[in-house]
Design a protein around this motif. Structure first.
Motif, PDB file in Angstrom:
ATOM      1  N   ASN A   1      47.668 -60.962  38.004  1.00 34.95           N
ATOM      2  CA  ASN A   1      47.865 -60.220  39.246  1.00 34.95           C
ATOM      3  C   ASN A   1      48.339 -58.787  39.040  1.00 34.95           C
ATOM      4  O   ASN A   1      47.995 -57.910  39.834  1.00 34.95           O
ATOM      5  N   PHE A   2      49.154 -58.572  38.022  1.00 35.09           N
ATOM      6  CA  PHE A   2      49.735 -57.248  37.815  1.00 35.09           C
ATOM      7  C   PHE A   2      49.668 -56.886  36.338  1.00 35.09           C
ATOM      8  O   PHE A   2      49.785 -57.752  35.466  1.00 35.09           O
ATOM      9  N   TRP A   3      49.552 -55.579  36.079  1.00 35.02           N
ATOM     10  CA  TRP A   3      49.355 -55.063  34.733  1.00 35.02           C
ATOM     11  C   TRP A   3      50.251 -53.866  34.470  1.00 35.02           C
ATOM     12  O   TRP A   3      50.547 -53.076  35.385  1.00 35.02           O
ATOM     13  N   GLY A   4      50.613 -53.718  33.197  1.00 35.26           N
ATOM     14  CA  GLY A   4      51.277 -52.511  32.767  1.00 35.26           C
ATOM     15  C   GLY A   4      50.252 -51.453  32.414  1.00 35.26           C
ATOM     16  O   GLY A   4      49.037 -51.666  32.503  1.00 35.26           O
ATOM     17  N   GLN A   5      50.740 -50.316  31.971  1.00 34.49           N
ATOM     18  CA  GLN A   5      49.865 -49.181  31.686  1.00 34.49           C
ATOM     19  C   GLN A   5      49.323 -49.209  30.257  1.00 34.49           C
ATOM     20  O   GLN A   5      48.407 -48.457  29.930  1.00 34.49           O
ATOM     21  N   GLY A   6      49.889 -50.066  29.422  1.00 31.95           N
ATOM     22  CA  GLY A   6      49.416 -50.197  28.055  1.00 31.95           C
ATOM     23  C   GLY A   6      50.232 -49.379  27.076  1.00 31.95           C
ATOM     24  O   GLY A   6      50.818 -48.348  27.415  1.00 31.95           O
ATOM     25  N   THR A   7      50.250 -49.853  25.835  1.00 31.34           N
ATOM     26  CA  THR A   7      50.919 -49.137  24.755  1.00 31.34           C
ATOM     27  C   THR A   7      50.049 -49.243  23.504  1.00 31.34           C
ATOM     28  O   THR A   7      49.524 -50.308  23.186  1.00 31.34           O
ATOM     29  N   GLN A   8      49.898 -48.124  22.810  1.00 33.42           N
ATOM     30  CA  GLN A   8      48.989 -48.058  21.674  1.00 33.42           C
ATOM     31  C   GLN A   8      49.647 -48.610  20.413  1.00 33.42           C
ATOM     32  O   GLN A   8      50.789 -48.262  20.089  1.00 33.42           O
TER      33      GLN A   8
ATOM     34  N   LYS B   1      66.788 -60.642  31.748  1.00 28.64           N
ATOM     35  CA  LYS B   1      66.510 -59.207  31.626  1.00 28.64           C
ATOM     36  C   LYS B   1      65.151 -58.822  32.194  1.00 28.64           C
ATOM     37  O   LYS B   1      64.740 -57.660  32.071  1.00 28.64           O
ATOM     38  N   ASN B   2      64.440 -59.795  32.776  1.00 26.71           N
ATOM     39  CA  ASN B   2      63.101 -59.514  33.318  1.00 26.71           C
ATOM     40  C   ASN B   2      62.201 -58.849  32.277  1.00 26.71           C
ATOM     41  O   ASN B   2      61.482 -57.884  32.595  1.00 26.71           O
ATOM     42  N   THR B   3      62.227 -59.353  31.078  1.00 29.53           N
ATOM     43  CA  THR B   3      61.493 -58.716  29.991  1.00 29.53           C
ATOM     44  C   THR B   3      60.739 -59.767  29.167  1.00 29.53           C
ATOM     45  O   THR B   3      61.265 -60.853  28.905  1.00 29.53           O
ATOM     46  N   VAL B   4      59.535 -59.411  28.775  1.00 26.70           N
ATOM     47  CA  VAL B   4      58.742 -60.236  27.871  1.00 26.70           C
ATOM     48  C   VAL B   4      58.473 -59.426  26.603  1.00 26.70           C
ATOM     49  O   VAL B   4      58.352 -58.198  26.658  1.00 26.70           O
ATOM     50  N   TYR B   5      58.426 -60.119  25.478  1.00 26.94           N
ATOM     51  CA  TYR B   5      58.293 -59.468  24.182  1.00 26.94           C
ATOM     52  C   TYR B   5      57.076 -59.997  23.435  1.00 26.94           C
ATOM     53  O   TYR B   5      56.632 -61.131  23.659  1.00 26.94           O
ATOM     54  N   LEU B   6      56.585 -59.185  22.530  1.00 29.24           N
ATOM     55  CA  LEU B   6      55.563 -59.633  21.589  1.00 29.24           C
ATOM     56  C   LEU B   6      55.967 -59.130  20.214  1.00 29.24           C
ATOM     57  O   LEU B   6      55.868 -57.938  19.923  1.00 29.24           O
TER      58      LEU B   6
ATOM     59  N   ALA C   1      49.432 -51.553   7.372  1.00 28.40           N
ATOM     60  CA  ALA C   1      49.022 -52.960   7.308  1.00 28.40           C
ATOM     61  C   ALA C   1      50.100 -53.777   6.596  1.00 28.40           C
ATOM     62  O   ALA C   1      50.665 -53.341   5.593  1.00 28.40           O
ATOM     63  N   GLY C   2      50.374 -54.943   7.157  1.00 28.54           N
ATOM     64  CA  GLY C   2      51.434 -55.790   6.632  1.00 28.54           C
ATOM     65  C   GLY C   2      52.775 -55.574   7.299  1.00 28.54           C
ATOM     66  O   GLY C   2      53.701 -56.366   7.116  1.00 28.54           O
ATOM     67  N   GLY C   3      52.868 -54.511   8.081  1.00 28.54           N
ATOM     68  CA  GLY C   3      54.115 -54.202   8.758  1.00 28.54           C
ATOM     69  C   GLY C   3      54.293 -54.966  10.057  1.00 28.54           C
ATOM     70  O   GLY C   3      53.473 -55.820  10.417  1.00 28.54           O
ATOM     71  N   SER C   4      55.361 -54.619  10.765  1.00 24.59           N
ATOM     72  CA  SER C   4      55.727 -55.317  11.999  1.00 24.59           C
ATOM     73  C   SER C   4      56.043 -54.338  13.118  1.00 24.59           C
ATOM     74  O   SER C   4      56.487 -53.220  12.872  1.00 24.59           O
ATOM     75  N   LEU C   5      55.811 -54.796  14.326  1.00 24.63           N
ATOM     76  CA  LEU C   5      56.203 -54.083  15.537  1.00 24.63           C
ATOM     77  C   LEU C   5      56.609 -55.109  16.581  1.00 24.63           C
ATOM     78  O   LEU C   5      56.075 -56.230  16.593  1.00 24.63           O
ATOM     79  N   THR C   6      57.512 -54.698  17.459  1.00 22.88           N
ATOM     80  CA  THR C   6      57.855 -55.541  18.602  1.00 22.88           C
ATOM     81  C   THR C   6      57.590 -54.764  19.883  1.00 22.88           C
ATOM     82  O   THR C   6      58.128 -53.668  20.077  1.00 22.88           O
ATOM     83  N   LEU C   7      56.733 -55.322  20.713  1.00 24.19           N
ATOM     84  CA  LEU C   7      56.451 -54.734  22.013  1.00 24.19           C
ATOM     85  C   LEU C   7      57.350 -55.368  23.064  1.00 24.19           C
ATOM     86  O   LEU C   7      57.663 -56.557  22.997  1.00 24.19           O
TER      87      LEU C   7
ATOM     88  N   LYS D   1      56.128 -54.028  39.119  1.00 24.13           N
ATOM     89  CA  LYS D   1      55.800 -52.971  38.160  1.00 24.13           C
ATOM     90  C   LYS D   1      56.107 -53.445  36.752  1.00 24.13           C
ATOM     91  O   LYS D   1      57.164 -54.021  36.509  1.00 24.13           O
ATOM     92  N   LEU D   2      55.158 -53.211  35.828  1.00 28.86           N
ATOM     93  CA  LEU D   2      55.309 -53.601  34.442  1.00 28.86           C
ATOM     94  C   LEU D   2      55.259 -52.351  33.574  1.00 28.86           C
ATOM     95  O   LEU D   2      54.340 -51.525  33.732  1.00 28.86           O
ATOM     96  N   VAL D   3      56.197 -52.224  32.662  1.00 28.65           N
ATOM     97  CA  VAL D   3      56.247 -51.062  31.785  1.00 28.65           C
ATOM     98  C   VAL D   3      56.399 -51.534  30.344  1.00 28.65           C
ATOM     99  O   VAL D   3      57.427 -52.113  29.974  1.00 28.65           O
ATOM    100  N   GLU D   4      55.363 -51.258  29.547  1.00 27.37           N
ATOM    101  CA  GLU D   4      55.390 -51.626  28.131  1.00 27.37           C
ATOM    102  C   GLU D   4      56.047 -50.522  27.312  1.00 27.37           C
ATOM    103  O   GLU D   4      56.009 -49.340  27.676  1.00 27.37           O
ATOM    104  N   SER D   5      56.587 -50.930  26.190  1.00 24.67           N
ATOM    105  CA  SER D   5      57.140 -49.984  25.221  1.00 24.67           C
ATOM    106  C   SER D   5      57.093 -50.644  23.841  1.00 24.67           C
ATOM    107  O   SER D   5      56.873 -51.849  23.725  1.00 24.67           O
ATOM    108  N   GLY D   6      57.306 -49.821  22.821  1.00 22.90           N
ATOM    109  CA  GLY D   6      57.405 -50.347  21.472  1.00 22.90           C
ATOM    110  C   GLY D   6      56.174 -50.149  20.609  1.00 22.90           C
ATOM    111  O   GLY D   6      56.184 -50.503  19.427  1.00 22.90           O
ATOM    112  N   GLY D   7      55.105 -49.600  21.184  1.00 20.17           N
ATOM    113  CA  GLY D   7      53.933 -49.349  20.382  1.00 20.17           C
ATOM    114  C   GLY D   7      54.180 -48.235  19.385  1.00 20.17           C
ATOM    115  O   GLY D   7      55.199 -47.539  19.423  1.00 20.17           O
ATOM    116  N   GLY D   8      53.239 -48.063  18.461  1.00 23.19           N
ATOM    117  CA  GLY D   8      53.371 -47.007  17.472  1.00 23.19           C
ATOM    118  C   GLY D   8      52.415 -47.228  16.326  1.00 23.19           C
ATOM    119  O   GLY D   8      51.469 -48.003  16.429  1.00 23.19           O
TER     120      GLY D   8
END
Length: 124
Positions: free
Chosen positions: A112-119, A75-80, A13-19, A2-9
């Motif tokens: 093989n596996f996907w999260g639900q997505g974050t906007q 932590k079984n976590t990947v970041y962007l 323009a020019g700003g930053s986010l970490t997923l 199971k994959l669960v994304e977070s951090g969207g928002g």
């Protein structure tokens, strides 16, 4: 798996986010990980990939130098990390797991596996 994304928002323009993408599996290091996005296009577009041991990363050309993919295998976590965001980065972002992949796979069908997505919304 199971994959669960977070951090969207929303960001200007020019700003930053970490997923973040938390992966529920006993064997996280069996999977290369990728980030994709899907906006107005029909297909999911590859954004970035990382190998199982994080020694290799691969980026779509338009995000090179602005986005950074990383993973914490403890932590079984990947970041962007997304910097210098542009209006064209607006999309739903998905993380995906590629069993025994290399981190260079750009075809979404190979994951093989996907999260639900974050906007992610970027306003100019």
């Amino acid at each position: 798996v199971k994959l669960v994304e977070s951090g969207g928002g929303s960001v200007q323009a020019g700003g930053s986010l970490t997923l973040s993408c938390a992966v529920s599996t006993r064997n996280f290091t069996d999977y290369a990980m990728g980030w994709f996005r899907q906006g107005s296009t029909v297909e999911r577009e590859f954004v970035a990939g990382i190998s199982r041991t994080a020694d290799f990363t691969h980026y779509e050309e338009s995000v090179k130098g602005r986005f950074t993919i990383s993973r914490d295998n403890a932590k079984n976590t990947v970041y962007l990390q997304m910097n210098s965001l542009k209006s064209e980065d607006r999309s739903v972002y998905y993380c995906a797991a590629d069993y025994y992949g290399s981190g260079s796979q750009v075809r979404f069908e190979q994951y093989n596996f996907w999260g639900q997505g974050t906007q992610v919304t970027v306003s100019s």
